[in-house]
Design a protein around this motif. Structure first.
Motif, PDB file in Angstrom:
ATOM      1  N   SER A 257       0.838  -1.195   0.000  1.00  0.00           N
ATOM      2  CA  SER A 257       0.000   0.000   0.000  1.00  0.00           C
ATOM      3  C   SER A 257       0.877   1.251   0.000  1.00  0.00           C
ATOM      4  CB  SER A 257      -0.906   0.010   1.239  1.00  0.00           C
ATOM      5  OG  SER A 257      -0.126   0.156   2.419  1.00  0.00           O
ATOM      6  N   LEU A 258       0.274   2.418  -0.174  1.00  0.00           N
ATOM      7  CA  LEU A 258       1.045   3.660  -0.168  1.00  0.00           C
ATOM      8  C   LEU A 258       1.766   3.879   1.155  1.00  0.00           C
ATOM      9  CD1 LEU A 258      -1.282   6.214  -2.007  1.00  0.00           C
ATOM     10  CD2 LEU A 258       0.996   5.498  -2.714  1.00  0.00           C
ATOM     11  N   ASP A 259       1.185   3.390   2.252  1.00  0.00           N
ATOM     12  CA  ASP A 259       1.836   3.560   3.556  1.00  0.00           C
ATOM     13  C   ASP A 259       2.678   2.349   3.939  1.00  0.00           C
ATOM     14  OD1 ASP A 259      -0.580   2.173   3.775  1.00  0.00           O
ATOM     15  OD2 ASP A 259      -0.940   2.798   5.829  1.00  0.00           O
ATOM     16  N   GLY A 260       3.021   1.515   2.980  1.00  0.00           N
ATOM     17  CA  GLY A 260       4.007   0.471   3.199  1.00  0.00           C
ATOM     18  C   GLY A 260       3.512  -0.834   3.765  1.00  0.00           C
ATOM     19  N   VAL A 261       2.196  -1.043   3.857  1.00  0.00           N
ATOM     20  CA  VAL A 261       1.654  -2.295   4.389  1.00  0.00           C
ATOM     21  C   VAL A 261       1.649  -3.354   3.292  1.00  0.00           C
ATOM     22  CG1 VAL A 261      -0.376  -3.429   5.383  1.00  0.00           C
ATOM     23  CG2 VAL A 261       0.247  -1.122   6.112  1.00  0.00           C
ATOM     24  N   MET A 262       2.085  -4.581   3.651  1.00  0.00           N
ATOM     25  CA  MET A 262       2.101  -5.679   2.687  1.00  0.00           C
ATOM     26  C   MET A 262       1.302  -6.889   3.171  1.00  0.00           C
ATOM     27  SD  MET A 262       6.016  -7.148   3.105  1.00  0.00           S
ATOM     28  CE  MET A 262       5.641  -8.602   2.104  1.00  0.00           C
ATOM     29  N   GLN A 263       0.583  -6.752   4.255  1.00  0.00           N
ATOM     30  CA  GLN A 263      -0.113  -7.888   4.864  1.00  0.00           C
ATOM     31  C   GLN A 263      -1.355  -8.285   4.076  1.00  0.00           C
ATOM     32  OE1 GLN A 263      -0.797  -7.424   9.047  1.00  0.00           O
ATOM     33  NE2 GLN A 263      -2.032  -9.269   9.234  1.00  0.00           N
ATOM     34  N   ALA A 264      -1.498  -9.576   3.831  1.00  0.00           N
ATOM     35  CA  ALA A 264      -2.715 -10.197   3.296  1.00  0.00           C
ATOM     36  C   ALA A 264      -3.285  -9.491   2.071  1.00  0.00           C
ATOM     37  CB  ALA A 264      -3.774 -10.280   4.395  1.00  0.00           C
ATOM     38  N   PRO A 265      -2.505  -9.353   1.004  1.00  0.00           N
ATOM     39  CA  PRO A 265      -3.058  -8.710  -0.185  1.00  0.00           C
ATOM     40  C   PRO A 265      -4.057  -9.577  -0.951  1.00  0.00           C
ATOM     41  CG  PRO A 265      -0.854  -9.523  -0.643  1.00  0.00           C
ATOM     42  CD  PRO A 265      -1.086  -9.729   0.830  1.00  0.00           C
ATOM     43  N   GLY A 266      -3.973 -10.915  -0.762  1.00  0.00           N
ATOM     44  CA  GLY A 266      -4.710 -11.811  -1.636  1.00  0.00           C
ATOM     45  C   GLY A 266      -6.142 -12.126  -1.268  1.00  0.00           C
ATOM     46  N   GLY A 267      -6.476 -12.095   0.021  1.00  0.00           N
ATOM     47  CA  GLY A 267      -7.834 -12.472   0.398  1.00  0.00           C
ATOM     48  C   GLY A 267      -8.057 -12.428   1.898  1.00  0.00           C
ATOM     49  N   PRO A 268      -9.323 -12.449   2.341  1.00  0.00           N
ATOM     50  CA  PRO A 268      -9.664 -12.281   3.756  1.00  0.00           C
ATOM     51  C   PRO A 268      -9.078 -13.342   4.682  1.00  0.00           C
ATOM     52  CG  PRO A 268     -11.595 -11.951   2.379  1.00  0.00           C
ATOM     53  CD  PRO A 268     -10.525 -12.481   1.480  1.00  0.00           C
ATOM     54  N   GLN A 269      -8.847 -14.562   4.182  1.00  0.00           N
ATOM     55  CA  GLN A 269      -8.344 -15.635   5.043  1.00  0.00           C
ATOM     56  C   GLN A 269      -6.830 -15.792   4.974  1.00  0.00           C
ATOM     57  OE1 GLN A 269     -10.549 -16.986   7.084  1.00  0.00           O
ATOM     58  NE2 GLN A 269     -12.075 -15.681   6.078  1.00  0.00           N
ATOM     59  N   GLU A 270      -6.170 -14.926   4.230  1.00  0.00           N
ATOM     60  CA  GLU A 270      -4.742 -15.098   3.994  1.00  0.00           C
ATOM     61  C   GLU A 270      -3.911 -14.906   5.254  1.00  0.00           C
ATOM     62  OE1 GLU A 270      -2.631 -14.001   0.067  1.00  0.00           O
ATOM     63  OE2 GLU A 270      -2.342 -12.290   1.403  1.00  0.00           O
ATOM     64  N   ASP A 271      -4.088 -13.792   5.950  1.00  0.00           N
ATOM     65  CA  ASP A 271      -3.307 -13.514   7.155  1.00  0.00           C
ATOM     66  C   ASP A 271      -4.042 -12.498   8.025  1.00  0.00           C
ATOM     67  OD1 ASP A 271      -1.451 -13.115   9.134  1.00  0.00           O
ATOM     68  OD2 ASP A 271       0.032 -12.130   7.865  1.00  0.00           O
ATOM     69  N   PRO A 272      -4.975 -12.968   8.871  1.00  0.00           N
ATOM     70  CA  PRO A 272      -5.730 -12.049   9.728  1.00  0.00           C
ATOM     71  C   PRO A 272      -5.029 -11.730  11.049  1.00  0.00           C
ATOM     72  CG  PRO A 272      -6.589 -14.268   9.979  1.00  0.00           C
ATOM     73  CD  PRO A 272      -5.476 -14.359   8.962  1.00  0.00           C
ATOM     74  N   THR A 273      -3.753 -12.137  11.212  1.00  0.00           N
ATOM     75  CA  THR A 273      -3.061 -11.940  12.484  1.00  0.00           C
ATOM     76  C   THR A 273      -3.007 -10.460  12.841  1.00  0.00           C
ATOM     77  OG1 THR A 273      -0.921 -11.888  11.354  1.00  0.00           O
ATOM     78  CG2 THR A 273      -1.650 -14.010  12.226  1.00  0.00           C
ATOM     79  N   GLY A 274      -3.074 -10.204  14.159  1.00  0.00           N
ATOM     80  CA  GLY A 274      -3.060  -8.832  14.645  1.00  0.00           C
ATOM     81  C   GLY A 274      -4.369  -8.113  14.438  1.00  0.00           C
ATOM     82  N   GLY A 275      -5.421  -8.864  14.116  1.00  0.00           N
ATOM     83  CA  GLY A 275      -6.724  -8.243  13.899  1.00  0.00           C
ATOM     84  C   GLY A 275      -6.838  -7.480  12.589  1.00  0.00           C
ATOM     85  N   PHE A 276      -5.983  -7.811  11.616  1.00  0.00           N
ATOM     86  CA  PHE A 276      -6.016  -7.106  10.329  1.00  0.00           C
ATOM     87  C   PHE A 276      -7.337  -7.384   9.615  1.00  0.00           C
ATOM     88  CE2 PHE A 276      -4.672  -6.564   5.812  1.00  0.00           C
ATOM     89  CZ  PHE A 276      -4.276  -5.249   5.896  1.00  0.00           C
ATOM     90  N   GLN A 277      -8.059  -6.319   9.254  1.00  0.00           N
ATOM     91  CA  GLN A 277      -9.415  -6.464   8.734  1.00  0.00           C
ATOM     92  C   GLN A 277      -9.590  -6.023   7.285  1.00  0.00           C
ATOM     93  OE1 GLN A 277     -11.923  -4.367  11.512  1.00  0.00           O
ATOM     94  NE2 GLN A 277     -11.646  -5.893  13.128  1.00  0.00           N
TER      95      GLN A 277
END
Length: 226
Positions: free
Chosen positions: A11-31
């Motif tokens: 993302s523009l602010d440097g986030v790379m978590q779970a780009p592919g889908g809702p079940q990919e990596d929800p760790t840390g409460g990423f929504q």
């Protein structure tokens, strides 16, 4: 010699978590997982196709390996499935006995040392997909030769970041770039030596500037002694 290429959706602010889908990596409460799909088009598909045209082996962290191993071997209508199935997968993990996907190799306990050795060998590039934790380790040891950043026109706020606090400073040069019709910026960077610095300040600083510097030094001193 082999090079390490990190191809990262970000993302523009440097986030790379779970780009592919809702079940990919929800760790840390990423929504906000699955943020790439709305921006995917033929142009971006062409970028990914070209990325996979160059011979490569995959370099994966354990979580991304698990995501890929549960998906790509079962995809028959996309050439990426057979491609990923056939290439060698080098994986960083503490549980090597559970690596069951064909053509998978364990990097061992000392991942940086293993990669330094691999980079000295002949063979295809080592392509990183996802693997945010592994990327942090490689950044700390200055092992990534090339970044292909696929920057989505969104701000995610929270989530796993591409560049963490342990990143080794380095200069980069832009080698290729394009913008898709949906506003995705694709930019490739390669290592270009050390970071250079300069100074736009006055040759003879004003008294106000000198006082500002003294104030900063005093603030720093108080923070260190607190």
């Amino acid at each position: 010699m082999r090079t390490i290429n990190a191809a990262v959706f970000v993302s523009l602010d440097g986030v790379m978590q779970a780009p592919g889908g809702p079940q990919e990596d929800p760790t840390g409460g990423f929504q906000l997982a699955g943020w790439v799909a709305p921006h995917f088009d033929d142009a971006l598909g062409g970028v990914m196709g070209k990325l996979f045209e160059t011979p490569f082996d995959l370099l994966l962290g354990r979580r991304t390996y698990d995501i890929f191993a549960a998906h790509w071997p079962y995809v028959k209508d996309d050439p990426t499935g057979p491609l990923f199935d056939g290439v060698t997968k080098y994986v960083a993990t503490h549980d090597p006995d559970s690596l069951t996907w064909q053509n998978t190799k364990w990097l061992g306990i000392d991942v940086p040392a293993a990669l330094r050795k691999l980079k000295q060998e002949d063979g295809p590039q080592l392509l990183i997909q996802g693997s945010s934790q592994l990327i942090q380790q490689l950044l700390e040891h200055d092992l990534i030769d090339r970044f292909q950043l696929i920057v989505m026109p969104i701000v995610l706020g929270k989530g796993k970041k591409l560049f963490g606090n342990g990143t080794m400073p380095a200069a980069l040069k832009l080698t290729n770039s394009l913008v898709t019709p949906k506003g995705v910026v694709v930019a490739a960077y390669e290592r270009a030596g050390e970071v250079e610095t300069g100074d736009f300040g006055l040759e003879n600083p004003s008294e106000a500037e000198l006082e500002r510097r003294r104030g900063l030094a005093e603030m720093e001193r108080k923070l260190k002694s607190a």
